[in-house]
Every structure is written in structure tokens, then in C-alpha cells.
Design a protein around this motif. Sequence first.
Motif, PDB file in Angstrom:
ATOM      1  N   LEU A 275      -8.671  -0.837  -3.473  1.00 54.29           N
ATOM      2  CA  LEU A 275      -7.256  -1.153  -3.409  1.00 54.29           C
ATOM      3  C   LEU A 275      -6.574  -0.539  -4.616  1.00 54.29           C
ATOM      4  N   SER A 276      -5.268  -0.377  -4.525  1.00 54.98           N
ATOM      5  CA  SER A 276      -4.481   0.034  -5.684  1.00 54.98           C
ATOM      6  C   SER A 276      -3.381  -0.996  -5.880  1.00 54.98           C
TER       7      SER A 276
ATOM      8  N   VAL B 139      -0.079  -4.871  -3.875  1.00 57.72           N
ATOM      9  CA  VAL B 139      -1.474  -4.477  -3.678  1.00 57.72           C
ATOM     10  C   VAL B 139      -1.537  -3.698  -2.375  1.00 57.72           C
ATOM     11  N   ARG B 140      -2.099  -2.472  -2.409  1.00 65.53           N
ATOM     12  CA  ARG B 140      -2.139  -1.609  -1.229  1.00 65.53           C
ATOM     13  C   ARG B 140      -3.571  -1.222  -0.875  1.00 65.53           C
ATOM     14  N   ASN B 141      -3.819  -1.179   0.416  1.00 68.34           N
ATOM     15  CA  ASN B 141      -5.097  -0.697   0.919  1.00 68.34           C
ATOM     16  C   ASN B 141      -4.858   0.681   1.526  1.00 68.34           C
ATOM     17  N   THR B 142      -5.317   1.718   0.840  1.00 67.62           N
ATOM     18  CA  THR B 142      -5.132   3.088   1.327  1.00 67.62           C
ATOM     19  C   THR B 142      -6.407   3.615   1.983  1.00 67.62           C
ATOM     20  N   THR B 143      -7.371   2.732   2.234  1.00 68.88           N
ATOM     21  CA  THR B 143      -8.627   3.144   2.856  1.00 68.88           C
ATOM     22  C   THR B 143      -8.548   2.991   4.371  1.00 68.88           C
ATOM     23  N   ALA B 144      -9.620   3.352   5.044  1.00 66.69           N
ATOM     24  CA  ALA B 144      -9.696   3.231   6.496  1.00 66.69           C
ATOM     25  C   ALA B 144     -10.353   1.929   6.944  1.00 66.69           C
ATOM     26  N   LEU B 145     -10.674   1.054   5.985  1.00 68.02           N
ATOM     27  CA  LEU B 145     -11.352  -0.204   6.304  1.00 68.02           C
ATOM     28  C   LEU B 145     -10.561  -1.393   5.787  1.00 68.02           C
TER      29      LEU B 145
ATOM     30  N   GLY C 295      -3.984   0.671   5.394  1.00 63.21           N
ATOM     31  CA  GLY C 295      -2.573   1.021   5.315  1.00 63.21           C
ATOM     32  C   GLY C 295      -1.671  -0.159   5.010  1.00 63.21           C
ATOM     33  N   GLY C 296      -2.231  -1.354   4.896  1.00 62.87           N
ATOM     34  CA  GLY C 296      -1.435  -2.558   4.646  1.00 62.87           C
ATOM     35  C   GLY C 296      -1.221  -2.823   3.169  1.00 62.87           C
ATOM     36  N   GLN C 297      -0.397  -3.823   2.917  1.00 60.29           N
ATOM     37  CA  GLN C 297      -0.110  -4.211   1.537  1.00 60.29           C
ATOM     38  C   GLN C 297       0.190  -5.692   1.446  1.00 60.29           C
ATOM     39  N   ALA C 298       0.077  -6.208   0.244  1.00 60.07           N
ATOM     40  CA  ALA C 298       0.409  -7.600  -0.044  1.00 60.07           C
ATOM     41  C   ALA C 298       1.249  -7.629  -1.307  1.00 60.07           C
TER      42      ALA C 298
END
Length: 139
Positions: free
Chosen positions: A36-37, A55-61, A107-110
Motif C-alpha cells: 500500500l502507499s 491509503v491506496r492499494n495500487t496492486t492487483a490484489l 485500485g481502492g483507497q481508504a
Amino acid sequence: MDKHRLPLRLASVLVSAAAVAAAPPPASAADPAPALSCTAQVITFAPGYQAVVNVRNTTALPVTGWQLTFQLAGTATIGSSFGGTVTRSGSAGTVTPAVYFATIQPGGQANVGFGGSAVPFTPPTGFTLNGTPCAASGW
């Protein structure tokens, strides 16, 4: 060839083959663990502050099990939070995500954060996500 040595050689080959079959597979360049970033912004209005972390998920999982930490002055208080539960132990603070942010899809974020005040004024600092520093943001 000595007929008594043949069974011994055969047994030796079978033991060697069994050892090879039981050995773990060699290490490979597997996909790295999902990462995460994060970006953090602290809005100040002395003696108050509002901390917001994206908080961003830029991965494919999907990624689960994340936690945000930060440093807070001993005189600082936390009056409200959103997107998670804030706990504190001395000058160390932790945000554990709310159940609806516990898993971040690809591709989601919090967005999580909290507000409070400090006298003398010292806003929170040192935001890290699972031990990795968050970038500063100027949204």
C-alpha cells in the motif's frame, strides 16, 4: 558386479531420490507481497489540528492487515476520529481501520484521520503505514 552390492546401490539411489522429492522447491522470484502507499496531511489551526491520511492499494490484489502509526506530543488530545479506531500509548498513536476499510481492493483507497488539540501546540508527526513512511500531502 557383486550381486550383494546391487541391493545396497539400489537402496542408496532410492534414499537419494526420496530426499530430492522431499526437498522444498528452489526459491523463485515470486510476486512481491501486496503493498500500500499513503499520503498524510495535517491541517493546523492552533491549538487544534486535523490529520487526514489517504491509503491506496495500487496492486492487483486485495490487501488486508494494515495499520497506521504516528507520533503525538504528550500534551496533545484526540477528540474525534473517522475511518478507524485511534489508540494511544504515550507518544505513539495507532489507527486500526474500521471494518469497512480493513480490506482495500485493487485500485481502492481508504481515508482515515483524527482531530484534536495540543497546548503547547505540537501537531502529530511521523505517519507510517505498516512501518513505511507516508508521503506528505498538500491536498
